[in-house]
Scaffold this active site. Structure first.
Site, short mmCIF file in Angstrom:
data_model
loop_
_atom_site.label_atom_id
_atom_site.label_comp_id
_atom_site.label_asym_id
_atom_site.label_seq_id
_atom_site.Cartn_x
_atom_site.Cartn_y
_atom_site.Cartn_z
N ARG A 98 -48.87 32.66 33.87
CA ARG A 98 -48.48 33.06 32.50
C ARG A 98 -49.32 34.28 32.16
O ARG A 98 -50.56 34.20 32.08
CB ARG A 98 -48.76 31.92 31.51
CG ARG A 98 -48.68 32.37 30.07
CD ARG A 98 -48.54 31.24 29.09
NE ARG A 98 -47.23 30.64 29.20
CZ ARG A 98 -46.70 29.83 28.27
NH1 ARG A 98 -47.37 29.54 27.18
NH2 ARG A 98 -45.50 29.31 28.43
N HIS A 125 -38.99 34.55 30.34
CA HIS A 125 -39.47 33.17 30.44
C HIS A 125 -38.40 32.39 31.23
O HIS A 125 -37.68 31.55 30.69
CB HIS A 125 -39.65 32.59 29.03
CG HIS A 125 -40.53 31.39 28.96
ND1 HIS A 125 -41.09 30.78 30.08
CD2 HIS A 125 -40.96 30.65 27.89
CE1 HIS A 125 -41.81 29.74 29.69
NE2 HIS A 125 -41.75 29.64 28.38
N GLN A 128 -38.15 28.48 31.23
CA GLN A 128 -37.62 27.97 29.97
C GLN A 128 -36.09 28.03 29.97
O GLN A 128 -35.41 27.07 29.59
CB GLN A 128 -38.18 28.80 28.79
CG GLN A 128 -37.74 28.30 27.44
CD GLN A 128 -38.36 26.97 27.10
OE1 GLN A 128 -39.57 26.80 27.19
NE2 GLN A 128 -37.56 25.99 26.70
N ASP A 220 -36.59 31.10 18.08
CA ASP A 220 -37.97 31.10 18.60
C ASP A 220 -38.85 31.70 17.50
O ASP A 220 -38.34 32.26 16.52
CB ASP A 220 -38.02 31.93 19.90
CG ASP A 220 -39.37 31.85 20.62
OD1 ASP A 220 -40.19 30.97 20.27
OD2 ASP A 220 -39.61 32.67 21.52
N CYS A 260 -37.66 26.61 22.15
CA CYS A 260 -38.55 26.40 23.30
C CYS A 260 -39.85 25.71 22.92
O CYS A 260 -40.50 25.10 23.76
CB CYS A 260 -38.85 27.74 23.97
SG CYS A 260 -39.73 28.91 22.92
N ARG A 288 -38.21 20.93 30.94
CA ARG A 288 -39.08 21.91 31.60
C ARG A 288 -39.57 21.34 32.92
O ARG A 288 -39.58 22.00 33.96
CB ARG A 288 -40.29 22.26 30.70
CG ARG A 288 -39.96 23.13 29.51
CD ARG A 288 -39.49 24.51 29.93
NE ARG A 288 -40.49 25.21 30.72
CZ ARG A 288 -41.56 25.85 30.24
NH1 ARG A 288 -41.75 25.92 28.94
NH2 ARG A 288 -42.43 26.46 31.04
N1 NVA Z 1 -41.75 33.85 22.51
C1 NVA Z 1 -42.87 32.94 22.52
C2 NVA Z 1 -42.58 31.81 23.45
C3 NVA Z 1 -43.69 30.80 23.59
C4 NVA Z 1 -43.37 29.69 24.54
C5 NVA Z 1 -44.13 33.68 22.93
O1 NVA Z 1 -44.03 34.53 23.83
O2 NVA Z 1 -45.17 33.46 22.34
N1 CP Z 2 -42.15 26.65 25.67
C1 CP Z 2 -43.33 26.88 26.26
O1 CP Z 2 -43.43 27.68 27.22
O2 CP Z 2 -44.35 26.17 25.74
P1 CP Z 2 -45.93 26.35 26.05
O3 CP Z 2 -46.32 27.69 25.45
O4 CP Z 2 -46.57 25.20 25.36
O5 CP Z 2 -46.14 26.35 27.52
#
Ligand code: NVA
Ligand code: CP
Length: 302
Positions: A98, A125, A128, A220, A260, A288
C-alpha cells in the site's frame, strides 16, 4: 514477472480469478495450497481491511504474511526501492504494498523477482474492485448488462471500478463535481474496454443522468489519504453529491449501496443509506479476503 498493479494487468484473466474466488469462498480448493509461502506486506498508509484480509488470507491458504510498516523499513529512511525489491525477493514469494505514490509500486515491481500486488495507491485499488464485483454477482446475479454508478471523487477506487466494469460487460456512470473527474488515462482505457465489450461509460456532474437505470450505487470518502490539505474545499465541492435517500431513490428499485470503507457518515453518505436495507458494505468488506485469496493463489501457487 507478473504483478497486479492495475486491473489492466488481469484484463484477460479477471473472470478466471473471480471464479477462483467463488470456489475458494465455497471451500472448493485443495487444503493449504500456499504452504511454506510468505507474503511481505508493506504499508505506507493506514489500513484495517487490507492488512487483516491479506494476513488472514495467507494464513488460511497455509502460508504467512509479514507486516512491514514503512516507518520501520530502511526504505522509510531512504533505501532505494530497487534494493528493497531485490532483497525482499530473496526472502519472500510475493510482495503486497500500500503506497503513497503509484510510481513507487511500478518501480518496486520493475526490480522485484516475485509478484507485486497493489494494496492501494493514489491511482488504483484493484483488490477492492475485485471484491466489489464479487459482491455484485452474489447480490444481483450475472454482471452482464448491469449498470453501476460511482458518486463522488474520481479517485483510486473509481479508477479501478472503471476498468473492471466493462471487462465484465457492465455499464458504468461516474457522478462527480467538475474538476474531480477520473484520470484521463483511466478513462481512455475504460472507453477502449467498453468499446470491446459493447458497454457504456458516462462521466457527468448531472446526478440525475448518472443515476438513470442504476443497479449499484457506490461512493467513497471525499478526502482520500493524501488529500487532507484540500479537506475544506472538498467538503464544499462534494456536498451536492452526498448519497442520501433522495439520491438512492433515483436508482432502480432493488439497487444496492456499496462503499469500500472506511466511511464518514454524514458526509459522502448518510447513516440512513449506509446502515439501511440497501447497503451491502459488510459483505463487500468480507469479500476482500475471498477475492484476495484468489489473487494470492493465482500469483503465488507453484
Ligand atoms: N479512496 C480512499 C480509499 C481508502 C480505502 C483513500 O485512498 O483513502
Ligand atoms: N477498503 C480498504 O482498503 O480498507 P482499509 O483502508 O481499511 O484497508
Amino acid at each position: 514477472m507478473k504483478s497486479l498493479l492495475s486491473i489492466s494487468d488481469i484484463k484477460d484473466d479477471v473472470r478466471y480469478i473471480l471464479d477462483l474466488a467463488i470456489k475458494i469462498k465455497a471451500g472448493d480448493v485443495e487444503d493449504k495450497p500456499l504452504e511454506g509461502k510468505t507474503l511481505a506486506m508493506i504499508f505506507q498508509k493506514s489500513s484495517t481491511r487490507t492488512r487483516v484480509s491479506f494476513d488472514v488470507g495467507m494464513y488460511q491458504l497455509g502460508g504467512r504474511g509479514i507486516f512491514l510498516s514503512s516507518n520501520d523499513l530502511q526504505m522509510g529512511r531512504g533505501e532505494p526501492i530497487s534494493d528493497t525489491a531485490k532483497v525482499l525477493s530473496r526472502f519472500v514469494d510475493g510482495i503486497m504494498i500500500r503506497a503513497i505514490k503509484h510510481e513507487d509500486v511500478v518501480e518496486l515491481a520493475k526490480y522485484s523477482d516475485v509478484p507485486v500486488i497493489n494494496g492501494l495507491t493514489d491511482f488504483e485499488h484493484p483488490c477492492q474492485a475485485l471484491a466489489d464485483v464479487l459482491t455484485i454477482k452474489e447480490h444481483l446475479g450475472d454482471w452482464k448488462g448491469r449498470k453501476i454508478c460511482f458518486v463522488g471523487d474520481g479517485n483510486n477506487v473509481s479508477n479501478s471500478l472503471l476498468l473492471i466494469a466493462p471487462l465484465l460487460e457492465m455499464n458504468m456512470s461516474v457522478a462527480c463535481p467538475k474538476g474531480y473527474e477520473p484520470h484521463e488515462d483511466i478513462l481512455k482505457t475504460a472507453h477502449e474496454y467498453a468499446a470491446e465489450h459493447n458497454t457504456e461509460i458516462i462521466v457527468t456532474d448531472d446526478i440525475g443522468v448518472a443515476l438513470e437505470n442504476v443497479d449499484v450505487v457506490f461512493t467513497d470518502v471525499w478526502v482520500s489519504m493524501g488529500d487532507e490539505a484540500e479537506k475544506a474545499q472538498r467538503e464544499i465541492d462534494f456536498a451536492p453529491f452526498q448519497v442520501n435517500s433522495d439520491l438512492m431513490s433515483l436508482a432502480n428499485d432493488g439497487a444496492i449501496f456499496m462503499h469500500c470503507l472506511p466511511a464518514v457518515r454524514g458526509q459522502e453518505v448518510t447513516s440512513e443509506v449506509i446502515d439501511g436495507p440497501q447497503s451491502v458494505i459488510y459483505d463487500e468488506a468480507e469479500n476482500r479476503m475471498h477475492a484476495q485469496k484468489a489473487v494470492l493463489y493465482y500469483y503465488l501457487k507453484d
